[in-house]
Motif scaffolding. Sequence first.
Motif, PDB file in Angstrom:
ATOM      1  N   GLY A   1      24.907  -8.337 -28.153  1.00 29.86           N
ATOM      2  CA  GLY A   1      24.603  -8.194 -29.577  1.00 29.86           C
ATOM      3  C   GLY A   1      25.642  -8.891 -30.442  1.00 29.86           C
ATOM      4  N   SER A   2      26.911  -8.659 -30.131  1.00 33.94           N
ATOM      5  CA  SER A   2      27.960  -9.302 -30.929  1.00 33.94           C
ATOM      6  C   SER A   2      27.860 -10.815 -30.837  1.00 33.94           C
ATOM      7  CB  SER A   2      29.336  -8.847 -30.440  1.00 33.94           C
ATOM      8  OG  SER A   2      29.442  -7.459 -30.564  1.00 33.94           O
TER       9      SER A   2
ATOM     10  N   HIS B   1      17.477  -8.628 -25.205  1.00 30.80           N
ATOM     11  CA  HIS B   1      18.609  -7.828 -25.691  1.00 30.80           C
ATOM     12  C   HIS B   1      18.160  -6.399 -25.989  1.00 30.80           C
ATOM     13  CE1 HIS B   1      21.795  -6.373 -28.289  1.00 30.80           C
ATOM     14  NE2 HIS B   1      20.964  -6.329 -29.303  1.00 30.80           N
ATOM     15  N   VAL B   2      17.037  -6.285 -26.693  1.00 29.30           N
ATOM     16  CA  VAL B   2      16.529  -4.966 -27.057  1.00 29.30           C
ATOM     17  C   VAL B   2      16.349  -4.105 -25.812  1.00 29.30           C
ATOM     18  CG1 VAL B   2      14.531  -3.740 -27.961  1.00 29.30           C
ATOM     19  CG2 VAL B   2      15.359  -5.775 -29.127  1.00 29.30           C
TER      20      VAL B   2
ATOM     21  N   LEU C   1      24.956 -12.554 -30.218  1.00 33.69           N
ATOM     22  CA  LEU C   1      23.764 -12.996 -30.943  1.00 33.69           C
ATOM     23  C   LEU C   1      23.981 -12.989 -32.448  1.00 33.69           C
ATOM     24  CD1 LEU C   1      20.904 -11.089 -29.061  1.00 33.69           C
ATOM     25  CD2 LEU C   1      21.507 -13.486 -28.864  1.00 33.69           C
ATOM     26  N   ALA C   2      24.936 -12.189 -32.901  1.00 42.49           N
ATOM     27  CA  ALA C   2      25.158 -12.067 -34.341  1.00 42.49           C
ATOM     28  C   ALA C   2      25.889 -13.268 -34.910  1.00 42.49           C
ATOM     29  CB  ALA C   2      25.948 -10.794 -34.630  1.00 42.49           C
TER      30      ALA C   2
ATOM     31  N   HIS D   1      23.091  -9.340 -40.009  1.00 46.83           N
ATOM     32  CA  HIS D   1      22.954 -10.358 -38.957  1.00 46.83           C
ATOM     33  C   HIS D   1      21.499 -10.530 -38.531  1.00 46.83           C
ATOM     34  CE1 HIS D   1      23.849  -6.913 -35.914  1.00 46.83           C
ATOM     35  NE2 HIS D   1      22.553  -7.083 -35.991  1.00 46.83           N
ATOM     36  N   HIS D   2      20.613  -9.661 -39.010  1.00 46.16           N
ATOM     37  CA  HIS D   2      19.187  -9.859 -38.741  1.00 46.16           C
ATOM     38  C   HIS D   2      18.588 -10.878 -39.702  1.00 46.16           C
ATOM     39  CE1 HIS D   2      18.478  -6.605 -35.798  1.00 46.16           C
ATOM     40  NE2 HIS D   2      19.561  -6.110 -36.353  1.00 46.16           N
TER      41      HIS D   2
ATOM     42  N   TRP E   1      16.773  -4.178 -43.149  1.00 47.11           N
ATOM     43  CA  TRP E   1      17.582  -4.435 -41.959  1.00 47.11           C
ATOM     44  C   TRP E   1      18.888  -3.667 -41.942  1.00 47.11           C
ATOM     45  CZ3 TRP E   1      15.549  -5.012 -37.685  1.00 47.11           C
ATOM     46  CH2 TRP E   1      14.295  -5.621 -37.611  1.00 47.11           C
TER      47      TRP E   1
ATOM     48  N   VAL F   1      19.208   1.290 -34.879  1.00 50.33           N
ATOM     49  CA  VAL F   1      19.779   0.969 -33.574  1.00 50.33           C
ATOM     50  C   VAL F   1      21.090   1.733 -33.367  1.00 50.33           C
ATOM     51  CG1 VAL F   1      20.936  -0.849 -32.283  1.00 50.33           C
ATOM     52  CG2 VAL F   1      18.755  -1.319 -33.381  1.00 50.33           C
TER      53      VAL F   1
ATOM     54  N   GLU G   1       9.651  -2.768 -39.942  1.00 48.14           N
ATOM     55  CA  GLU G   1       9.795  -2.478 -38.522  1.00 48.14           C
ATOM     56  C   GLU G   1      10.579  -1.186 -38.309  1.00 48.14           C
ATOM     57  OE1 GLU G   1      11.263  -5.663 -36.056  1.00 48.14           O
ATOM     58  OE2 GLU G   1      10.231  -4.854 -34.308  1.00 48.14           O
ATOM     59  N   TYR G   2      10.101  -0.388 -37.382  1.00 47.88           N
ATOM     60  CA  TYR G   2      10.647   0.936 -37.042  1.00 47.88           C
ATOM     61  C   TYR G   2      10.498   1.935 -38.189  1.00 47.88           C
ATOM     62  CZ  TYR G   2      12.758  -2.420 -33.896  1.00 47.88           C
ATOM     63  OH  TYR G   2      12.949  -3.474 -33.041  1.00 47.88           O
TER      64      TYR G   2
ATOM     65  N   TYR H   1      29.243  -0.293 -38.006  1.00 47.28           N
ATOM     66  CA  TYR H   1      27.796  -0.517 -37.920  1.00 47.28           C
ATOM     67  C   TYR H   1      27.151  -0.620 -39.293  1.00 47.28           C
ATOM     68  CZ  TYR H   1      25.929  -0.464 -33.145  1.00 47.28           C
ATOM     69  OH  TYR H   1      25.551  -0.797 -31.882  1.00 47.28           O
TER      70      TYR H   1
ATOM     71  N   ASN I   1      22.600 -17.333 -33.152  1.00 49.06           N
ATOM     72  CA  ASN I   1      21.367 -16.745 -33.647  1.00 49.06           C
ATOM     73  C   ASN I   1      20.318 -17.812 -33.951  1.00 49.06           C
ATOM     74  OD1 ASN I   1      19.765 -15.181 -36.097  1.00 49.06           O
ATOM     75  ND2 ASN I   1      20.504 -13.852 -34.466  1.00 49.06           N
TER      76      ASN I   1
ATOM     77  N   HIS J   1      17.074 -16.358 -32.382  1.00 50.54           N
ATOM     78  CA  HIS J   1      16.164 -15.685 -33.308  1.00 50.54           C
ATOM     79  C   HIS J   1      14.726 -16.167 -33.101  1.00 50.54           C
ATOM     80  CE1 HIS J   1      15.612 -13.161 -36.838  1.00 50.54           C
ATOM     81  NE2 HIS J   1      14.797 -14.078 -37.312  1.00 50.54           N
TER      82      HIS J   1
HETATM   83  C1  HEM Z   1      27.733  -4.146 -30.904  1.00 46.63           C
HETATM   84  C2  HEM Z   1      26.533  -3.814 -30.840  1.00 46.63           C
HETATM   85  C3  HEM Z   1      25.335  -4.658 -31.189  1.00 46.63           C
HETATM   86  C4  HEM Z   1      25.244  -5.760 -31.992  1.00 46.63           C
HETATM   87  C5  HEM Z   1      26.344  -6.444 -32.774  1.00 46.63           C
HETATM   88  C6  HEM Z   1      23.855  -6.166 -31.983  1.00 46.63           C
HETATM   89  C7  HEM Z   1      23.376  -7.288 -32.645  1.00 46.63           C
HETATM   90  C8  HEM Z   1      22.057  -7.680 -32.663  1.00 46.63           C
HETATM   91  C9  HEM Z   1      21.571  -8.945 -33.137  1.00 46.63           C
HETATM   92  C10 HEM Z   1      22.429 -10.073 -33.685  1.00 46.63           C
HETATM   93  C11 HEM Z   1      20.226  -8.950 -33.023  1.00 46.63           C
HETATM   94  C12 HEM Z   1      19.264 -10.082 -33.323  1.00 46.63           C
HETATM   95  C13 HEM Z   1      18.848 -10.163 -34.731  1.00 46.63           C
HETATM   96  C14 HEM Z   1      17.857 -11.264 -34.939  1.00 46.63           C
HETATM   97  O1  HEM Z   1      18.069 -12.395 -34.496  1.00 46.63           O
HETATM   98  O2  HEM Z   1      16.834 -10.975 -35.544  1.00 46.63           O
HETATM   99  C15 HEM Z   1      19.853  -7.658 -32.490  1.00 46.63           C
HETATM  100  C16 HEM Z   1      18.569  -7.230 -32.297  1.00 46.63           C
HETATM  101  C17 HEM Z   1      18.265  -5.956 -31.830  1.00 46.63           C
HETATM  102  N1  HEM Z   1      19.127  -5.074 -31.220  1.00 46.63           N
HETATM  103 FE1  HEM Z   1      21.121  -5.275 -31.102  1.00 46.63          FE
HETATM  104  N2  HEM Z   1      23.131  -5.307 -31.187  1.00 46.63           N
HETATM  105  C18 HEM Z   1      23.995  -4.383 -30.689  1.00 46.63           C
HETATM  106  C19 HEM Z   1      23.676  -3.364 -29.829  1.00 46.63           C
HETATM  107  C20 HEM Z   1      22.397  -2.915 -29.611  1.00 46.63           C
HETATM  108  C21 HEM Z   1      22.047  -1.773 -28.813  1.00 46.63           C
HETATM  109  C22 HEM Z   1      23.008  -0.882 -28.034  1.00 46.63           C
HETATM  110  C23 HEM Z   1      20.688  -1.640 -28.926  1.00 46.63           C
HETATM  111  C24 HEM Z   1      19.775  -0.589 -28.320  1.00 46.63           C
HETATM  112  C25 HEM Z   1      19.456   0.142 -27.774  1.00 46.63           C
HETATM  113  C26 HEM Z   1      20.202  -2.703 -29.784  1.00 46.63           C
HETATM  114  C27 HEM Z   1      18.891  -2.873 -30.188  1.00 46.63           C
HETATM  115  C28 HEM Z   1      18.425  -3.953 -30.900  1.00 46.63           C
HETATM  116  C29 HEM Z   1      17.070  -4.073 -31.353  1.00 46.63           C
HETATM  117  C30 HEM Z   1      15.967  -3.024 -31.216  1.00 46.63           C
HETATM  118  C31 HEM Z   1      16.960  -5.342 -31.942  1.00 46.63           C
HETATM  119  C32 HEM Z   1      15.690  -5.996 -32.451  1.00 46.63           C
HETATM  120  C33 HEM Z   1      15.494  -5.844 -33.894  1.00 46.63           C
HETATM  121  C34 HEM Z   1      14.215  -6.516 -34.302  1.00 46.63           C
HETATM  122  O3  HEM Z   1      14.243  -7.693 -34.614  1.00 46.63           O
HETATM  123  O4  HEM Z   1      13.197  -5.854 -34.272  1.00 46.63           O
HETATM  124  N3  HEM Z   1      21.258  -3.466 -30.151  1.00 46.63           N
HETATM  125  N4  HEM Z   1      20.992  -6.922 -32.247  1.00 46.63           N
END
Ligand code: HEM
Lengths: 552, 55
Positions: A387-388, A408-409, A390-391, A320-321, A266, A273, A183-184, A314, A396, A400
């Motif tokens: 995000g924090s 969230h995205v 969901l992690a 966490h994914h 991941w 991200v 992905e990506y 980061y 999750n 998930h």
């Molecule tokens: C402290 C900051 C952040 C944390 C800790 C965080 C954490 C997470 C977590 C836990 C997931 C879900 C993973 C899963 O269940 O598969 C996720 C997915 C995602 N996050 Fe965040 N996030 C943060 C900020 C952001 C920001 C600012 C953006 C974007 C602009 C972003 C974009 C995404 C994207 C694109 C995914 C999807 C990935 C995928 O499965 O394709 N995140 N993030």
Amino acid sequence: MMQLTTGERQLGAIVLIALAILGIAMAAAGRTDVLGIHGAMVLLYSLALLFLLFSSAFGPEPSPARLTRYYDDPIKVGVGLTLFWAIFGMFIGVWAAAQLAWPILNFDTSWASFGRIRPAHTSGVIFGFGGNALITTSFHVVQRTSRARLADQFSPWFVLFGFNLFCLIAVSGYFLGVTQSKEYAEAEWYADIWLVIVWVTYFVLYVRTLALRKEPHIYVANWYYMAFIIVVAILHIVNNLAVPLSFAHAKSYTIWAGVQDSMVQWWYGHNAVAFFLTAGFLAMLYYYLPKRAERPIFSYRLSILSFWGITFFYMWAGSHHLHYTALPHWVQNLGMTFSVMLLVPSWASAGNALLTLNGAWHKVRDDATLRFIMMAAFFYGLSTFEGSFLAIRPVNSLSHYTDWTVGHVHAGALGWVAMITFGSLYTLVPAIWKRERMYSAALVEVHFWLALVGTLIYVFAMWNSGIIQGLMWRTYSPDNTLVYSFLDTLLAMYPYYIARAFGGLLFLIGAIVAAYNIWMTVRAPSAAQLPLDEDLPASDRPLDGAAPTPAE
Amino acid sequence: MFTHETLVEGSKMWGLFYLVGFSICVLIYTFLPANRERFERAEREIFDKDDGPWT
Ligand code: HEM
Ligand code: HEM
């Protein structure tokens, strides 16, 4: 391209001819394989640019006076490319959203199937829209904050057009069925190698320009752009290490195996991200926000602390994914811990931005551009908090695989990435084209509301749909069987999918309004010359004789 | 030998020390009184109206 010297034109011609030959070689080797089609595209692309180059090749040498101005021509082209990809990528997004509600919209073709247009959407918006916006604004910010002109006139064009060639090859490949299944990072090996070349050029250009700076201190926005450039290079190279089937085939196999492959992917994915969708856009925030609000950043020191916090936390958060997978438990814990810690520097940045506005709220009320930037900081705070959350592993387990992730995205992508980009563009366009203001403030206002309402509809629809979906999947009857079949959950999601498609449509219309407004701003006759913000240092003005002309 | 255990130990222990040490360096840099002036200057410098490279 009028400002290119003879030497630079010759260099451009040599590079384009080499590229055209490469295209022919790819076409000949690949034949009917997608590699062959991409070879033909490379050939056409380089011939088209060659034509552009030659059509101005025999003009006079540019005047040395150009060196007393910033080099803004690539920025102007970059703004156009950003808007093109925004509309394209978001259109595909709306289409994908509509397909989930009404599956017949793939017209029973393979090229328009969901699996193919989805990566076309993600690459189109992240790389096409986001990438072009980052390159364009970085050229603007690095010159202004360094008080130096871009180090040369050839590499900015190489970076810009080279990067767009990558986007073109990547996106067209998905429609044709090419993918690395990462992905990506779906684009195949030849596109990846090309991107490395482009990216190294970008890095060298940026460092050389910084080296020419007249300011002793490197302004913090440049740190973020540098982190974006360097880390994306590292991520891209490591994640895309692959062995092609042969040099005549588009297909390749990654060198990573099993759970290592997931972890590398991941680690890449999450840092994409972090450094593509966050660091570079924070750079925009730290420059365009103070500029637009006409107030210095609330705390410069805090911006430095959060810079190092973000870059270093980061790096460790990617796992966490991969909760509840074969990945060792302690690695999951590590990712979880760092994700929670990440909230600190993230909120420090968002808070720094909002506190900068403290005392200027009347400007936020009156100026839709500043409101875009303010909303972006707000959504940045929101999506990092989410995000924090969901992690955390038990959370999750609910989120998930559901639309919550997608919500969230897009809270991040629409609310943060796209809004900060539009806020920056509305600040940059009048500055670069020497207009007093945008063509229509009313249209900026319209765009703001379309974007905000669109984002809210999108995000709320996905939160609802995701949580319902997650809860339905884990509902057991008293005799320990699942209550809902998968089909039941699909039916429950149907209304939310329609709502999401509608919210996305509003956002897309907003982007089209922006493109129109910017186009009209560019076309408007240069306003009665700006007294202060014009290009020439006051002492050099007599050089041009009469009224200063814009550097076009 | 470079094994899985080496990596695990590296991340679990040295990783922590590295991060702590690193944070201390960042804090020192940020709050070093000698840096105060350049940061304050950086904050204001972007508002300068003249829009051309300095030569
Ligand atoms: C402290 C900051 C952040 C944390 C800790 C965080 C954490 C997470 C977590 C836990 C997931 C879900 C993973 C899963 O269940 O598969 C996720 C997915 C995602 N996050 Fe965040 N996030 C943060 C900020 C952001 C920001 C600012 C953006 C974007 C602009 C972003 C974009 C995404 C994207 C694109 C995914 C999807 C990935 C995928 O499965 O394709 N995140 N993030
Ligand atoms: C017009 C607005 C948009 C619409 C309607 C839209 C729609 C969609 C849809 C339908 C998906 C697939 C979700 C799924 O597989 O269930 C998706 C995924 C995605 N979109 Fe968008 N999108 C829009 C704008 C954007 C923008 C501006 C960005 C980035 C800057 C973005 C980044 C992404 C990403 C990273 C994913 C993958 C999410 C994941 O794997 O969890 N989108 N989008």
